[in-house]
Write an enzyme that holds these catalytic residues in place. Structure first.
Site, PDB file in Angstrom:
ATOM      1  N   PHE A  53       8.966  -3.440  -6.218  1.00 24.41           N
ATOM      2  CA  PHE A  53       8.638  -2.911  -5.384  1.00 24.41           C
ATOM      3  C   PHE A  53       9.470  -1.932  -4.732  1.00 24.41           C
ATOM      4  CE2 PHE A  53       6.482  -7.014  -4.200  1.00 24.41           C
ATOM      5  CZ  PHE A  53       5.817  -6.270  -3.481  1.00 24.41           C
ATOM      6  N   GLU A  54      10.213  -1.727  -5.720  1.00 24.65           N
ATOM      7  CA  GLU A  54      12.042  -0.656  -6.056  1.00 24.65           C
ATOM      8  C   GLU A  54      10.919   0.811  -6.473  1.00 24.65           C
ATOM      9  OE1 GLU A  54      14.476   0.798  -4.338  1.00 24.65           O
ATOM     10  OE2 GLU A  54      14.524  -1.133  -3.516  1.00 24.65           O
ATOM     11  N   SER A  55       9.945   0.599  -8.041  1.00 27.29           N
ATOM     12  CA  SER A  55      10.022   1.613  -8.900  1.00 27.29           C
ATOM     13  C   SER A  55       8.186   1.214  -9.389  1.00 27.29           C
ATOM     14  CB  SER A  55      10.814   1.448 -10.013  1.00 27.29           C
ATOM     15  OG  SER A  55      11.141   0.048 -10.311  1.00 27.29           O
TER      16      SER A  55
END
Length: 145
Positions: A53-55
């Site tokens: 979900f971050e990258s």
């Protein structure tokens, strides 16, 4: 003949945009080898979920948020203001060190962050997408660690 020449030229001009993206199981293995399994009580599934979900598993991702005036670096989009050399440097490393696909510095810094009072809550995407998920196990499906 002309078509093959044109296609060849196009092949040289198109650069894959996801060359740095790691596979889910590769990320899981690197995070496991880096000691994040159950680190500070957080399962490996939580870390893999966060990375997605971050990258989207891109260890070289850099995201500039001009509205909030920060830059996120690497797999976990670690913010420059607090954690690397463009800010308070609490992880004692350069921001560019967080962009290495071997993930060693990224893992080292993530451990520093999660030891803080907010734990993985330091990442809003974890709180929104991973914290209370009943499908965390899927992040390790089929992975051999």
């Amino acid at each position: 003949m002309k078509a093959s020449v044109v296609l060849s030229l196009i092949g040289y001009l198109v650069v894959p945009s996801d060359t740095a993206v790691l596979g889910r199981c590769v990320v899981a293995k690197k995070l496991h080898e880096g000691g994040l399994s159950d680190f500070e009580g957080y399962s490996l599934e939580n870390w893999v979920c966060l990375a997605y979900f971050e990258s989207k598993f891109n260890p070289m991702a850099v995201y500039e948020n001009s509205r909030s005036d920060f830059i996120g670096y690497g797999l976990f989009q670690i913010r420059n203001h607090d954690w690397c050399d463009h800010g308070r440097n609490r992880c004692h490393m350069s921001c560019s060190a967080l962009l290495n696909p071997d993930l060693k510095k990224t893992i080292e810094c993530a451990k520093t962050i999660v030891k803080g009072k907010r734990g993985m809550g330091a990442w809003p995407s974890w709180t929104l997408n991973c914290q209370h998920s009943d499908t965390l196990a899927r992040w390790l499906d089929g992975c051999k660690l």
